[in-house]
Design a protein around this motif. Structure first.
Motif, short mmCIF file in Angstrom:
data_model
loop_
_atom_site.label_atom_id
_atom_site.label_comp_id
_atom_site.label_asym_id
_atom_site.label_seq_id
_atom_site.Cartn_x
_atom_site.Cartn_y
_atom_site.Cartn_z
N SER A 123 0.81 -1.22 0.00
CA SER A 123 0.00 0.00 0.00
C SER A 123 0.84 1.27 0.00
N TYR A 176 2.06 1.38 -4.15
CA TYR A 176 1.17 0.91 -5.21
C TYR A 176 -0.11 1.73 -5.23
N ARG A 177 -0.52 2.15 -6.42
CA ARG A 177 -1.75 2.91 -6.58
C ARG A 177 -2.44 2.51 -7.88
N TYR A 235 -5.23 0.47 -3.34
CA TYR A 235 -3.94 0.51 -2.65
C TYR A 235 -3.22 -0.84 -2.61
#
Length: 251
Positions: free
Chosen positions: A188, A191-192, A247
């Protein structure tokens, strides 16, 4: 009679809409890996419900100790499943309110592009001075990192290179700032919406460590707090499911 009638009208309004008279406040202890999505979730919840959330972020193990010492949290959003269960067994959380809100993923990450390869072979070549992990005694992501290194039979050889963050957020900062060339962080953090944001990463296979099942629970201090119970319900909604997947969590 007028007072009774006014009370009934207020109760009906509280059921059907958020109003200032109905609003409550809840202190929420949130595992540091869930900081970014929880801020988004809390903002949406406040707008929808009218309640106020006061968020604290940190290591789950430290929150456990704080709850035992009387901290005013009404809801725990934990990084594991064991801590909520333990609090229920000790009478410090409400039975029947624990639930899994997400399953976390562990990532080996570097702020440098191309430093971490897609198979994690960088761990074997040892071309780095420091490898950051969260404290495995208090942070489930740290325990997962140690478990993965043990399964890879690399822990012994890398022990002298390990640097520990108090929690996963601090561990991420070690790597982001370059104080450690790479580290095991929460997905999270990096990462998006379907892609990694900067640096290079290897998603650690789930079979290399125990599942990072993350549970939430209404604490004893939140038992009669509508904001605590409504936020717990909201965390299980489809709306929140979309946020946490953005996320990189599974659910």
């Amino acid at each position: 009679m007028k007072n009774i009638f006014a009370t009934l009208l207020l109760a009906q309004a509280c059921v059907t809409m958020a109003t200032p008279a109905c609003a409550a406040e809840v202190h929420v202890a949130v595992a540091s890996n869930f900081s970014a999505p929880m801020k988004e979730i809390a903002a949406a919840f406040e707008k929808k419900s009218g309640h106020k959330t006061i968020l604290a972020f940190g290591a789950t193990g430290k929150f456990y100790a704080q709850v035992r010492n009387g901290a005013p949290y009404g809801l725990l959003v934990s990084a594991d499943a064991a801590t909520p269960a333990r609090l229920v067994s000790e009478g410090l959380a409400v039975p029947g309110t624990a639930f899994t809100y997400a399953t976390g993923r562990l990532v080996l990450w570097s702020a440098q592009s191309s430093f971490v390869d897609g198979q994690g072979a960088v761990l074997r070549n040892g071309a780095f001075a420091h490898l950051a992990i969260a404290n495995p005694r208090t942070a489930p992501y740290g325990a997962a990192a140690v478990g993965a290194l043990e399964k890879l039979r690399l822990l012994g050889g890398l022990k002298n290179k390990l640097v520990q963050g108090e929690n996963i957020a601090q561990t991420y900062q070690f790597v982001k700032t370059g104080n450690a060339a790479l580290g095991f962080v929460a997905m999270s953090d990096v990462y998006r919406g379907g892609k990694f944001v900067g640096g290079s990463a290897w998603v650690v296979p789930a079979d290399l460590h125990a599942p990072i099942r993350q549970d939430a629970v209404v604490l004893a201090r939140g038992a009669s707090n509508p904001a605590a119970r409504e936020l717990a319900a909201y965390l299980q909604s489809d709306e929140v499911r979309q946020i946490i997947r953005f996320y990189g969590y599974e659910r």
